[in-house]
Design a protein around this motif. Structure first.
Motif, short mmCIF file in Angstrom:
data_model
loop_
_atom_site.label_atom_id
_atom_site.label_comp_id
_atom_site.label_asym_id
_atom_site.label_seq_id
_atom_site.Cartn_x
_atom_site.Cartn_y
_atom_site.Cartn_z
N SER A 123 -2.20 3.12 -10.34
CA SER A 123 -1.20 2.91 -10.03
C SER A 123 0.09 2.42 -10.67
O SER A 123 1.25 3.14 -10.84
N ILE A 124 0.02 1.59 -11.21
CA ILE A 124 0.93 1.25 -11.84
C ILE A 124 1.09 1.50 -13.21
O ILE A 124 2.29 1.43 -13.66
N GLN A 125 -0.17 2.03 -13.51
CA GLN A 125 -0.30 2.48 -15.15
C GLN A 125 0.99 4.28 -15.33
O GLN A 125 1.26 4.41 -15.89
N ASN A 126 0.52 5.04 -13.76
CA ASN A 126 0.98 6.37 -13.35
C ASN A 126 2.65 5.50 -13.98
O ASN A 126 2.95 6.40 -14.21
N ALA A 127 3.47 4.67 -13.21
CA ALA A 127 4.69 4.10 -13.29
C ALA A 127 5.35 4.22 -13.94
O ALA A 127 5.71 4.30 -15.03
N ARG A 128 4.02 3.72 -14.71
CA ARG A 128 5.08 2.67 -15.94
C ARG A 128 4.88 4.08 -17.04
O ARG A 128 5.94 4.12 -17.91
N PHE B 155 5.27 -0.42 -3.94
CA PHE B 155 4.38 0.05 -4.21
C PHE B 155 3.87 -0.99 -3.09
O PHE B 155 4.42 -1.73 -2.28
N MET B 156 2.91 -1.24 -2.81
CA MET B 156 2.05 -1.27 -1.32
C MET B 156 0.37 -1.67 -2.31
O MET B 156 -0.41 -1.10 -2.85
N GLU B 157 0.26 -2.59 -1.64
CA GLU B 157 -0.90 -3.84 -1.44
C GLU B 157 -1.53 -3.44 0.09
O GLU B 157 -0.76 -3.04 1.16
N HIS B 158 -3.32 -3.92 0.04
CA HIS B 158 -3.25 -4.64 1.79
C HIS B 158 -3.12 -5.64 1.83
O HIS B 158 -3.54 -6.74 0.68
N ILE B 159 -2.97 -5.96 2.87
CA ILE B 159 -2.51 -7.83 2.88
C ILE B 159 -4.35 -7.98 3.61
O ILE B 159 -4.33 -7.56 4.98
N HIS C 14 -5.12 -3.91 -4.44
CA HIS C 14 -5.37 -2.34 -4.02
C HIS C 14 -3.65 -1.27 -4.07
O HIS C 14 -3.03 -1.75 -3.69
N HIS C 15 -3.83 -0.73 -5.41
CA HIS C 15 -2.38 -0.77 -5.97
C HIS C 15 -1.92 0.69 -5.22
O HIS C 15 -2.77 1.63 -5.64
N MET C 16 -1.35 1.22 -4.64
CA MET C 16 -0.83 2.09 -3.87
C MET C 16 0.67 2.39 -3.87
O MET C 16 1.24 1.87 -3.63
N VAL D 231 -0.17 8.32 -5.14
CA VAL D 231 0.59 9.08 -4.27
C VAL D 231 0.54 8.81 -2.99
O VAL D 231 1.11 9.46 -2.42
N TYR D 232 -0.37 7.82 -2.71
CA TYR D 232 -0.43 7.26 -1.41
C TYR D 232 1.23 7.33 -0.18
O TYR D 232 1.76 6.18 -1.09
N PRO D 233 1.93 7.62 0.39
CA PRO D 233 3.31 7.63 0.81
C PRO D 233 3.19 5.93 2.12
O PRO D 233 3.36 5.21 2.63
N THR D 234 1.74 6.57 2.78
CA THR D 234 0.98 5.05 3.68
C THR D 234 -0.88 4.69 3.28
O THR D 234 -1.15 5.65 2.62
N GLY D 235 -0.16 2.94 2.47
CA GLY D 235 -2.08 2.88 2.31
C GLY D 235 -3.35 2.33 3.61
O GLY D 235 -4.28 2.19 3.43
N GLY D 236 -2.31 2.61 5.23
CA GLY D 236 -3.77 2.79 6.16
C GLY D 236 -3.83 1.09 5.99
O GLY D 236 -3.33 -0.02 5.07
N ALA D 237 -5.58 1.17 6.56
CA ALA D 237 -6.01 -0.18 5.77
C ALA D 237 -7.25 -0.32 5.60
O ALA D 237 -8.03 -1.34 6.61
#
Lengths: 513, 131
Positions: free
Chosen positions: A229-234, A258-262, A449-451, A484-490
């Motif tokens: 996720s980070i490199q695709n955007a970069r 940019f999303m992670e899981h807490i 978990h980079h999303m 590509v995830y719009p949301t990352g679920g759990a």
């Protein structure tokens, strides 16, 4: 076949039908799908077959938002990618994760969970998992000692995880990829720029560089970014020769969301002496095939207007301090673990790895894995510093919202009540969970978990890629991976990103046919 | 369902009021609610005597008006749900009351533990009578 890009004459041109950039879980999963086809596939990997400090340094970046893990340690930059040290946790997103939830701004996928089911099933063997079965009853039928806690499923349910060996894609799939005559794997081939055509409607080629100073071109009919996720955007942001904002970024979305899981402990559970054997929830690394975690029902999420989340039950001695993922898994420990594995796990494991759970313990740390609300201000940008290829380094501005904080707290409130009501046990909240000041503790942690940095949406105003994972506005550029995830679920993202990669692969096969 | 502020901010006083529907059950049922029985919460089997005693002490500091055996005993009896004028009704057991507390959100957080209001008072009784 395999070629080290450093051995090519400077200025070489690599040509194929399909070019996949990045040989991690997504890229390798796709490449395997094309073995034996009549199409030529380029698989470009920046690193080699082993861990190299110089390669990892290309991932170093700046952290300006919430504290985060060192970026060069959060991802692995060689063949196999971050599967080189992942823990193998796999589960599916829930149907509610795909919905447009009016209390979760920017939520909603353009596809439904049912559309992913066949691809989830195909992803299972790639990860060396068991059957595509994620109901607690399925696993209880296989092993009657696995008994879920007697909770009201309208409130809390047992969500199942399966565990990969964990499959190290680098070692597991190196031979079939290298042996495939139509898949051309180039290692030490770092893509530094996507070159768009003059009208910026498609990609003409890729600029590929090696650390020893060579520069090549890769050309294909279709391109897939599978760099994480980070490199695709970069890479999209840095490919700004024709458009200053970068490619696919007409609506200033690349890098955002940019999303992670807490992923951190929030409390403890003391099981009642007459509660069921908690074997269903136990996990021993490398041994356990499946286990359950406790999750809030979709109905509770709707009623309380919160995000999705689960807790794992980690057996512990009473009074033992629970550590978050980033706390215990330091970069040094991960390096020691990789070295231990590379030597066949000979000798004792490195000190600091989680101990096997105490036998018969009825005291557990409750470790949360919570969805992060999609947030446009949580983002990956380009920093001022440049790497060895003169590419701007990534700058991570990780931000959470009040919804994230409230969801974490409501989760424990509901869990505490339901475990008490059922008589299964009692929940103790950590001090910071009892506070109401809206702040996160210093132990705040993600799960690596980079999303979400190239999110999927049918409308280019709200997403970087469409439902097929094609970059809006660019006819031949696609993205694979959790970006590509719009949301990352759990749930840990690997299983889903492989399912999506297989789906994309099918789409491209139809397109190229 | 209560919101989070109500959940955490629930004082023993409000817990007392929440769900109050009448007086005690029939006299025959009171044996199950004698002082000794009430001062032995099921929580003991889950958390152990030391933790329950500490919870009880903390509860008494949080709710000073219940910092007496009689006050705690009376409050628990008073929170039983059925009126005494229907003496043939079977009273809920103390375990039922605890379960009902959790189901209805009559909970209180003491020393981090999410407890039913009834068992929190039982813990306070335990701390007074087992000292």
């Amino acid at each position: 076949m395999h070629i080290d890009a450093r051995t090519l004459p400077n200025g070489s041109v690599l040509e194929a039908d399909l070019c996949i950039v990045g040989a991690g879980a997504a890229g390798i999963s796709m490449a395997l799908e094309w073995i034996g086809s009549h199409h030529k596939v380029l698989l470009l990997e920046g690193g080699g077959f082993e861990y190299e400090l110089a390669m990892q340094d290309l991932y170093r970046g700046e952290i300006v938002g919430l504290p985060y893990y060192p970026l060069q340690a959060a991802r692995l930059h060689y063949f196999g990618g971050t599967t080189g040290h992942w823990a193998g946790f796999c589960s599916t997103l829930d149907p509610i994760d795909f919905e447009n939830r009016e209390w979760v701004p920017h939520s909603g996928w353009p596809i439904r969970r049912e559309e992913l089911d066949p691809f989830y099933a195909r992803a299972q063997p790639l990860l060396e998992l068991g059957p595509y079965e994620y109901a607690a009853a399925d696993w209880q039928r296989r092993d009657p000692t696995l008994v879920p806690l007697p909770l009201d499923p309208r409130v809390v349910w047992t969500k199942m995880w399966q565990f990969s060996r964990p499959t190290r894609f680098g070692s597991r799939y190196r031979d079939p990829v290298v042996a495939a005559p139509n898949v051309h794997l180039y290692t030490h081939a770092n893509v530094c720029e996507l070159e768009a055509n003059e009208s910026v409607t498609g990609i003409e080629g890729l600029r590929v560089r090696t650390l020893d100073g060579k520069e090549h071109r890769a050309r294909a009919r279709y391109y897939v970014l599978a760099c994480c996720s980070i490199q695709n955007a970069r890479l999209l942001l840095a490919s700004n020769r024709r458009t200053p904002a970068g490619l696919g970024n007409a609506h200033d979305l690349v890098g955002r969301f940019f999303m992670e899981h807490i992923e951190m402990p929030g409390g403890h559970l003391a099981l009642a002496p007459d509660a069921v054997n908690p074997q269903m929830y136990a996990m021993e690394f490398g041994v356990t095939k499946a286990r359950g975690e406790l999750a809030l029902s979709a109905a509770v999420q709707r009623e309380r207007r919160i995000l999705n989340g689960t807790v794992s039950l980690e057996a512990a001695a009473p009074g033992e301090e629970a550590k978050s993922t980033f706390q215990w898994a330091t970069p040094e420990l991960l390096a020691a673990f990789r070295a231990w594995e590379a030597h066949g796990r000979a000798g004792p494991p490195p000190a600091g790895l989680p101990e096997p759970p105490p036998a018969g313990s009825r005291f557990f740390h409750l470790v949360t894995r919570q969805e992060q609300a999609p947030n446009p201000d949580s983002r990956v940008l380009l920093g001022a510093e440049r790497d060895a290829f003169d590419m701007p380094r990534a700058k991570l501005d990780w931000r959470l919202t009040q919804l994230d904080w409230r969801s974490f707290h409501v989760f424990y409130e509901v869990m505490g009540r339901e475990l008490g009501r059922s008589g299964a046990g009692r929940v103790q909240l950590l001090d910071w969970v009892r506070r109401e000041d809206g702040t996160w503790p210093s132990t705040l942690s993600g799960g690596w978990h980079h999303m979400g940095t190239t999110r999927m949406h049918e409308n280019p105003r709200f997403g970087v890629v469409d439902a097929t994972c094609r970059v809006h506005g660019l006819a031949n550029l696609y993205v694979a991976g959790a970006s590509v995830y719009p949301t990352g679920g759990a749930v840990n993202p690997t299983l889903t990103l492989i399912a999506l990669s297989l789906r994309l692969s099918d789409h491209l096969k139809r397109t190229l046919a | 369902m209560m919101n989070r502020r109500q959940f955490l901010g629930l004082s023993a006083t409000s817990a007392l009021v929440a769900g109050l529907t009448g007086g005690a059950c029939g006299a025959g049922a009171n044996a199950a609610f004698d002082l000794d029985a009430l001062a032995r919460p099921d929580l003991l089997s889950i958390l152990g005597a030391d933790a329950v005693r500490a919870i009880g002490l903390r509860y008494r500091r949080l709710v000073p008006r219940e910092n007496q055996v009689q006050a705690l005993h009376a409050t628990i009896l008073a929170t039983r749900p059925w009126p005494s004028r229907v003496p043939w009704l079977v009273c809920p057991s103390i375990a039922d009351m605890v379960q009902d507390d959790f189901a209805a959100g009559r909970t209180i957080v003491v020393q981090g533990w999410v407890l039913s209001a009834t068992e929190a008072r039982q813990s306070a009784l335990f701390s007074l009578l087992s000292a």
